[in-house]
Design a protein around this motif. Structure first.
Motif, PDB file in Angstrom:
ATOM      1  N   UNK A 166     -24.091  -0.469 -20.738  1.00  0.00           N
ATOM      2  CA  UNK A 166     -24.006  -1.770 -21.416  1.00  0.00           C
ATOM      3  C   UNK A 166     -24.487  -2.958 -20.589  1.00  0.00           C
ATOM      4  N   UNK A 167     -24.410  -2.894 -19.258  1.00  0.00           N
ATOM      5  CA  UNK A 167     -24.909  -4.026 -18.460  1.00  0.00           C
ATOM      6  C   UNK A 167     -26.411  -3.926 -18.201  1.00  0.00           C
ATOM      7  N   UNK A 168     -27.052  -2.889 -18.721  1.00  0.00           N
ATOM      8  CA  UNK A 168     -28.502  -2.717 -18.532  1.00  0.00           C
ATOM      9  C   UNK A 168     -29.275  -2.700 -19.845  1.00  0.00           C
TER      10      UNK A 168
ATOM     11  N   UNK B  70     -19.607 -10.762 -20.891  1.00  0.00           N
ATOM     12  CA  UNK B  70     -18.818 -11.346 -21.978  1.00  0.00           C
ATOM     13  C   UNK B  70     -19.659 -11.936 -23.113  1.00  0.00           C
ATOM     14  N   UNK B  71     -20.823 -12.483 -22.773  1.00  0.00           N
ATOM     15  CA  UNK B  71     -21.563 -13.268 -23.758  1.00  0.00           C
ATOM     16  C   UNK B  71     -22.398 -12.467 -24.742  1.00  0.00           C
ATOM     17  N   UNK B  72     -22.592 -11.193 -24.472  1.00  0.00           N
ATOM     18  CA  UNK B  72     -23.549 -10.463 -25.279  1.00  0.00           C
ATOM     19  C   UNK B  72     -22.905  -9.368 -26.114  1.00  0.00           C
ATOM     20  N   UNK B  73     -21.749  -9.678 -26.638  1.00  0.00           N
ATOM     21  CA  UNK B  73     -20.971  -8.684 -27.353  1.00  0.00           C
ATOM     22  C   UNK B  73     -21.757  -8.043 -28.503  1.00  0.00           C
ATOM     23  N   UNK B  74     -22.383  -8.870 -29.318  1.00  0.00           N
ATOM     24  CA  UNK B  74     -23.085  -8.311 -30.485  1.00  0.00           C
ATOM     25  C   UNK B  74     -24.264  -7.443 -30.066  1.00  0.00           C
TER      26      UNK B  74
ATOM     27  N   UNK C 277     -12.884  -2.429 -29.511  1.00  0.00           N
ATOM     28  CA  UNK C 277     -14.203  -2.331 -30.150  1.00  0.00           C
ATOM     29  C   UNK C 277     -14.835  -0.956 -29.909  1.00  0.00           C
ATOM     30  N   UNK C 278     -14.637  -0.422 -28.705  1.00  0.00           N
ATOM     31  CA  UNK C 278     -15.201   0.901 -28.389  1.00  0.00           C
ATOM     32  C   UNK C 278     -14.616   1.955 -29.333  1.00  0.00           C
ATOM     33  N   UNK C 279     -13.312   1.933 -29.470  1.00  0.00           N
ATOM     34  CA  UNK C 279     -12.645   2.937 -30.318  1.00  0.00           C
ATOM     35  C   UNK C 279     -13.023   2.738 -31.782  1.00  0.00           C
ATOM     36  N   UNK C 280     -13.089   1.489 -32.233  1.00  0.00           N
ATOM     37  CA  UNK C 280     -13.497   1.234 -33.626  1.00  0.00           C
ATOM     38  C   UNK C 280     -14.879   1.826 -33.902  1.00  0.00           C
ATOM     39  N   UNK C 281     -15.796   1.623 -32.976  1.00  0.00           N
ATOM     40  CA  UNK C 281     -17.159   2.153 -33.166  1.00  0.00           C
ATOM     41  C   UNK C 281     -17.149   3.684 -33.133  1.00  0.00           C
ATOM     42  N   UNK C 282     -16.389   4.250 -32.193  1.00  0.00           N
ATOM     43  CA  UNK C 282     -16.338   5.726 -32.125  1.00  0.00           C
ATOM     44  C   UNK C 282     -15.716   6.314 -33.390  1.00  0.00           C
ATOM     45  N   UNK C 283     -14.750   5.600 -33.950  1.00  0.00           N
ATOM     46  CA  UNK C 283     -14.123   6.085 -35.195  1.00  0.00           C
ATOM     47  C   UNK C 283     -15.094   6.035 -36.372  1.00  0.00           C
ATOM     48  N   UNK C 284     -16.077   5.134 -36.291  1.00  0.00           N
ATOM     49  CA  UNK C 284     -17.054   5.039 -37.372  1.00  0.00           C
ATOM     50  C   UNK C 284     -18.124   6.128 -37.271  1.00  0.00           C
TER      51      UNK C 284
END
Ligand SMILES: [Zn+2]
Length: 254
Positions: free
Chosen positions: A64-66, A102-106, A136-143
């Protein structure tokens, strides 16, 4: 049976003088190790090393940082490498990191989703990095119900682990040996051994008694010892079960 290092970064500056030695020691003491990519270049290097040594495997993906390095072309290259090379076990490390970014969540969410879709398409597990982004990680994995994998350096609670425990394994490393890390120690006591895998994240997160020095794959033994102590079981049991877990999730046949 021997231990496995399911997550390390044995390449680059930190090993430029003794990579052969570090790998020779790992070959002697461990079943296998998995070198983890974090961008296109490190993914290519990981695959090159894996092609050279039979006990070394690789993963490919954008951390995620790359993700600033991720575009249509570089993602396509990751896809091609993963598809044609059978030493590539998984897509990773991928995920969300709200501590450093922090700033690039989307943007992070989109990059994470794209790479999960890539993993689905080529039918491989994923290696997840998540920091201060658990919900957010778990929500995405659940999807993404078809995705399996490892949540590396697991930072969450037992309750959170339980919510994806049917499809995920939890990576435990040197931080569990740190005296003040009661949180990880409590979590390790509760998650069944059948769902834990051992890693170093070398060169980072060196376990006690070498904390502060450079890490290496053979230090998984200190993590295994700590897990045995916390769960009050034998070290042999820890080796047998966690190595089997690693083979299962990474789909390595005996
Ligand atoms: Zn890592």
């Amino acid at each position: 049976m021997k231990l496995v290092d399911t997550h390390c970064h044995i390449y680059g500056e930190k090993y430029k003088n003794d990579i052969e030695e570090v790998l020779a020691e790992a070959k002697k003491e461990l079943e296998f190790i998995v070198n983890i990519g974090y961008d296109l270049e490190s993914s290519k290097i990981s695959v090159d090393i894996a092609n050279k040594y039979d006990f070394v495997y690789a993963t490919v993906g954008f951390h995620p940082t790359d993700i600033s390095k991720m575009n249509e072309e570089s993602l396509k290259q990751i896809y091609e490498i993963a598809k044609k090379n059978n030493k590539v076990l998984a897509i990773g490390e991928i995920g969300l990191d709200y501590y450093w970014m922090k700033d690039e969540v989307e943007k992070q969410k989109i990059a994470f989703l794209k790479q999960l879709e890539l993993a689905e398409e080529i039918n491989k597990p994923v290696v997840i990095h998540t920091r201060e982004a658990m919900k957010d990680t778990i929500d995405i994995l659940k999807s993404k119900k078809n995705i399996t994998g490892i949540i590396h350096c697991y930072p969450g609670s037992y309750e959170t682990a339980k919510s994806v425990i049917d499809r995920f394994y939890f990576g435990i490393n040197g931080v569990v040996t740190f005296k003040n890390n009661k949180k990880t120690q409590e979590v390790v006591k509760k998650i069944p051994l059948e769902r834990l895998v051992i890693e170093t994240d070398a060169p980072y997160l060196t376990p006690t008694p070498f904390r502060g020095k450079r890490n290496k794959p053979t230090y998984v033994k200190y993590v295994a010892e700590k897990i045995a102590e916390l769960k009050n079981i034998s070290i042999d049991e820890v080796i047998k079960v966690t190595t089997n877990n690693a083979k299962k999730i990474y789909r390595i046949e005996d």
